[in-house]
Design a protein around this motif. Structure first.
Motif, PDB file in Angstrom:
ATOM      1  N   THR A  48      20.297  51.492 -21.927  1.00 27.38           N
ATOM      2  CA  THR A  48      21.651  51.946 -22.236  1.00 27.38           C
ATOM      3  C   THR A  48      22.654  51.538 -21.176  1.00 27.38           C
ATOM      4  O   THR A  48      23.803  51.293 -21.492  1.00 27.38           O
ATOM      5  N   ASP A  49      22.285  51.477 -19.911  1.00 30.41           N
ATOM      6  CA  ASP A  49      23.171  51.063 -18.812  1.00 30.41           C
ATOM      7  C   ASP A  49      24.501  51.814 -18.816  1.00 30.41           C
ATOM      8  O   ASP A  49      25.548  51.256 -18.502  1.00 30.41           O
ATOM      9  N   GLY A  50      24.502  53.062 -19.227  1.00 25.10           N
ATOM     10  CA  GLY A  50      25.720  53.842 -19.253  1.00 25.10           C
ATOM     11  C   GLY A  50      26.612  53.535 -20.444  1.00 25.10           C
ATOM     12  O   GLY A  50      27.596  54.216 -20.668  1.00 25.10           O
ATOM     13  N   GLN A  51      26.313  52.493 -21.159  1.00 29.65           N
ATOM     14  CA  GLN A  51      27.093  52.144 -22.346  1.00 29.65           C
ATOM     15  C   GLN A  51      26.351  52.625 -23.581  1.00 29.65           C
ATOM     16  O   GLN A  51      25.149  52.537 -23.677  1.00 29.65           O
ATOM     17  N   SER A  52      27.103  53.143 -24.492  1.00 28.93           N
ATOM     18  CA  SER A  52      26.494  53.549 -25.750  1.00 28.93           C
ATOM     19  C   SER A  52      27.108  52.774 -26.909  1.00 28.93           C
ATOM     20  O   SER A  52      27.018  53.183 -28.039  1.00 28.93           O
ATOM     21  N   THR A  53      27.722  51.639 -26.592  1.00 30.68           N
ATOM     22  CA  THR A  53      28.356  50.815 -27.604  1.00 30.68           C
ATOM     23  C   THR A  53      27.447  49.648 -27.961  1.00 30.68           C
ATOM     24  O   THR A  53      26.878  48.996 -27.100  1.00 30.68           O
ATOM     25  N   MET A  54      27.329  49.423 -29.260  1.00 30.21           N
ATOM     26  CA  MET A  54      26.534  48.303 -29.759  1.00 30.21           C
ATOM     27  C   MET A  54      27.340  47.619 -30.852  1.00 30.21           C
ATOM     28  O   MET A  54      28.420  48.082 -31.214  1.00 30.21           O
ATOM     29  N   TYR A  55      26.784  46.554 -31.380  1.00 32.73           N
ATOM     30  CA  TYR A  55      27.450  45.824 -32.452  1.00 32.73           C
ATOM     31  C   TYR A  55      26.537  45.776 -33.669  1.00 32.73           C
ATOM     32  O   TYR A  55      25.346  45.538 -33.563  1.00 32.73           O
ATOM     33  N   LYS A  56      27.149  46.010 -34.822  1.00 34.25           N
ATOM     34  CA  LYS A  56      26.420  46.018 -36.082  1.00 34.25           C
ATOM     35  C   LYS A  56      26.895  44.824 -36.897  1.00 34.25           C
ATOM     36  O   LYS A  56      28.096  44.599 -37.057  1.00 34.25           O
ATOM     37  N   GLY A  57      25.933  44.066 -37.446  1.00 37.50           N
ATOM     38  CA  GLY A  57      26.275  42.920 -38.270  1.00 37.50           C
ATOM     39  C   GLY A  57      26.716  43.359 -39.652  1.00 37.50           C
ATOM     40  O   GLY A  57      26.041  44.127 -40.319  1.00 37.50           O
ATOM     41  N   VAL A  58      27.878  42.876 -40.065  1.00 33.73           N
ATOM     42  CA  VAL A  58      28.401  43.148 -41.401  1.00 33.73           C
ATOM     43  C   VAL A  58      28.843  41.812 -41.979  1.00 33.73           C
ATOM     44  O   VAL A  58      29.882  41.279 -41.597  1.00 33.73           O
ATOM     45  N   GLY A  59      28.032  41.271 -42.876  1.00 31.23           N
ATOM     46  CA  GLY A  59      28.353  39.962 -43.429  1.00 31.23           C
ATOM     47  C   GLY A  59      28.282  38.906 -42.346  1.00 31.23           C
ATOM     48  O   GLY A  59      27.262  38.750 -41.691  1.00 31.23           O
ATOM     49  N   LYS A  60      29.383  38.208 -42.111  1.00 28.94           N
ATOM     50  CA  LYS A  60      29.423  37.160 -41.097  1.00 28.94           C
ATOM     51  C   LYS A  60      30.105  37.613 -39.814  1.00 28.94           C
ATOM     52  O   LYS A  60      30.396  36.799 -38.949  1.00 28.94           O
ATOM     53  N   MET A  61      30.332  38.911 -39.691  1.00 27.59           N
ATOM     54  CA  MET A  61      31.013  39.397 -38.491  1.00 27.59           C
ATOM     55  C   MET A  61      30.252  40.576 -37.905  1.00 27.59           C
ATOM     56  O   MET A  61      29.283  41.068 -38.473  1.00 27.59           O
ATOM     57  N   PHE A  62      30.686  41.015 -36.754  1.00 29.41           N
ATOM     58  CA  PHE A  62      30.068  42.147 -36.072  1.00 29.41           C
ATOM     59  C   PHE A  62      31.122  43.207 -35.815  1.00 29.41           C
ATOM     60  O   PHE A  62      32.249  42.894 -35.463  1.00 29.41           O
ATOM     61  N   ILE A  63      30.699  44.455 -35.975  1.00 31.21           N
ATOM     62  CA  ILE A  63      31.589  45.591 -35.744  1.00 31.21           C
ATOM     63  C   ILE A  63      31.020  46.416 -34.610  1.00 31.21           C
ATOM     64  O   ILE A  63      29.832  46.718 -34.586  1.00 31.21           O
ATOM     65  N   GLU A  64      31.898  46.796 -33.695  1.00 35.22           N
ATOM     66  CA  GLU A  64      31.478  47.626 -32.573  1.00 35.22           C
ATOM     67  C   GLU A  64      31.254  49.054 -33.060  1.00 35.22           C
ATOM     68  O   GLU A  64      32.097  49.621 -33.752  1.00 35.22           O
ATOM     69  N   GLN A  65      30.076  49.611 -32.713  1.00 35.02           N
ATOM     70  CA  GLN A  65      29.748  50.983 -33.097  1.00 35.02           C
ATOM     71  C   GLN A  65      29.052  51.682 -31.948  1.00 35.02           C
ATOM     72  O   GLN A  65      28.392  51.052 -31.121  1.00 35.02           O
ATOM     73  N   ASP A  66      29.179  52.980 -31.964  1.00 33.07           N
ATOM     74  CA  ASP A  66      28.498  53.798 -30.974  1.00 33.07           C
ATOM     75  C   ASP A  66      27.000  53.787 -31.265  1.00 33.07           C
ATOM     76  O   ASP A  66      26.574  53.797 -32.416  1.00 33.07           O
ATOM     77  N   ARG A  67      26.190  53.802 -30.209  1.00 29.51           N
ATOM     78  CA  ARG A  67      24.734  53.766 -30.364  1.00 29.51           C
ATOM     79  C   ARG A  67      24.227  54.972 -31.149  1.00 29.51           C
ATOM     80  O   ARG A  67      23.331  54.843 -31.988  1.00 29.51           O
ATOM     81  N   ALA A  68      24.796  56.136 -30.895  1.00 30.73           N
ATOM     82  CA  ALA A  68      24.372  57.347 -31.608  1.00 30.73           C
ATOM     83  C   ALA A  68      24.645  57.219 -33.108  1.00 30.73           C
ATOM     84  O   ALA A  68      23.841  57.667 -33.929  1.00 30.73           O
ATOM     85  N   GLU A  69      25.756  56.606 -33.438  1.00 32.37           N
ATOM     86  CA  GLU A  69      26.107  56.411 -34.852  1.00 32.37           C
ATOM     87  C   GLU A  69      25.122  55.461 -35.538  1.00 32.37           C
ATOM     88  O   GLU A  69      24.704  55.695 -36.676  1.00 32.37           O
ATOM     89  N   ILE A  70      24.733  54.422 -34.845  1.00 32.98           N
ATOM     90  CA  ILE A  70      23.759  53.475 -35.400  1.00 32.98           C
ATOM     91  C   ILE A  70      22.410  54.161 -35.584  1.00 32.98           C
ATOM     92  O   ILE A  70      21.751  53.985 -36.614  1.00 32.98           O
ATOM     93  N   ASN A  71      21.989  54.954 -34.591  1.00 36.53           N
ATOM     94  CA  ASN A  71      20.722  55.689 -34.703  1.00 36.53           C
ATOM     95  C   ASN A  71      20.742  56.671 -35.871  1.00 36.53           C
ATOM     96  O   ASN A  71      19.759  56.809 -36.603  1.00 36.53           O
ATOM     97  N   LYS A  72      21.888  57.338 -36.044  1.00 42.20           N
ATOM     98  CA  LYS A  72      22.036  58.275 -37.155  1.00 42.20           C
ATOM     99  C   LYS A  72      21.951  57.540 -38.498  1.00 42.20           C
ATOM    100  O   LYS A  72      21.311  58.012 -39.440  1.00 42.20           O
ATOM    101  N   GLU A  73      22.573  56.384 -38.568  1.00 44.06           N
ATOM    102  CA  GLU A  73      22.556  55.575 -39.786  1.00 44.06           C
ATOM    103  C   GLU A  73      21.128  55.110 -40.115  1.00 44.06           C
ATOM    104  O   GLU A  73      20.703  55.139 -41.267  1.00 44.06           O
ATOM    105  N   HIS A  74      20.392  54.707 -39.099  1.00 44.90           N
ATOM    106  CA  HIS A  74      19.005  54.274 -39.301  1.00 44.90           C
ATOM    107  C   HIS A  74      18.126  55.426 -39.768  1.00 44.90           C
ATOM    108  O   HIS A  74      17.263  55.244 -40.634  1.00 44.90           O
ATOM    109  N   ALA A  75      18.331  56.604 -39.201  1.00 43.09           N
ATOM    110  CA  ALA A  75      17.560  57.777 -39.631  1.00 43.09           C
ATOM    111  C   ALA A  75      17.849  58.108 -41.094  1.00 43.09           C
ATOM    112  O   ALA A  75      16.939  58.446 -41.861  1.00 43.09           O
ATOM    113  N   SER A  76      19.100  57.999 -41.472  1.00 41.04           N
ATOM    114  CA  SER A  76      19.490  58.247 -42.859  1.00 41.04           C
ATOM    115  C   SER A  76      18.844  57.226 -43.797  1.00 41.04           C
ATOM    116  O   SER A  76      18.349  57.580 -44.874  1.00 41.04           O
ATOM    117  N   GLN A  77      18.844  55.972 -43.397  1.00 45.11           N
ATOM    118  CA  GLN A  77      18.224  54.926 -44.209  1.00 45.11           C
ATOM    119  C   GLN A  77      16.725  55.165 -44.347  1.00 45.11           C
ATOM    120  O   GLN A  77      16.153  54.969 -45.422  1.00 45.11           O
TER     121      GLN A  77
END
Length: 120
Positions: A48-77
């Motif tokens: 994590t290095d103190g950062q909780s920001t990651m990038y999510k691929g959407v089509g041909k681009m990437f969107i910046e998202q919080d790591r917790a939000e991505i983890n929550k989305e994966h759990a939901s999936q």
């Protein structure tokens, strides 16, 4: 009697086709779940290095998202995929039962016609 056997045969064929479709859907969902599991495992190994920001691929681009939000989305999936696989498994069991019943009826019809032919 032939009308009954035609209906039974049609039911057996239909059940078999639907069963093969459902099994293919189950395999597809299992593959999706495995890919998701691998993704979660790889993201868990990223420091994590103190950062909780990651990038999510959407089509041909990437969107910046919080790591917790991505983890929550994966759990939901994961939950959704598990529910879908469970429902498809239940449907497959029902179709297998329906197919077995139709096969049993066809065998009974076949054996009764053989007995009638032997008696004549």
């Amino acid at each position: 009697m032939s009308n009954l056997s035609d209906d039974t045969l049609r039911k057996a064929v239909t059940s078999q086709k639907q069963l093969s479709i459902v099994k293919a859907q189950i395999a597809s969902k299992e593959k999706e779940r495995k890919i998701l599991s691998l993704t979660v495992r790889e993201l868990g190994s990223v420091p994590t290095d103190g950062q909780s920001t990651m990038y999510k691929g959407v089509g041909k681009m990437f969107i910046e998202q919080d790591r917790a939000e991505i983890n929550k989305e994966h759990a939901s999936q994961e939950k959704t995929l598990s529910e879908e696989i469970s429902n498809l498994s239940k449907k497959a069991k029902y179709l297998e039962k329906q197919f077995d019943e139709a096969n049993g009826q066809l065998k009974d019809i076949f054996h009764s016609q053989q007995r009638q032919a032997a008696a004549q």
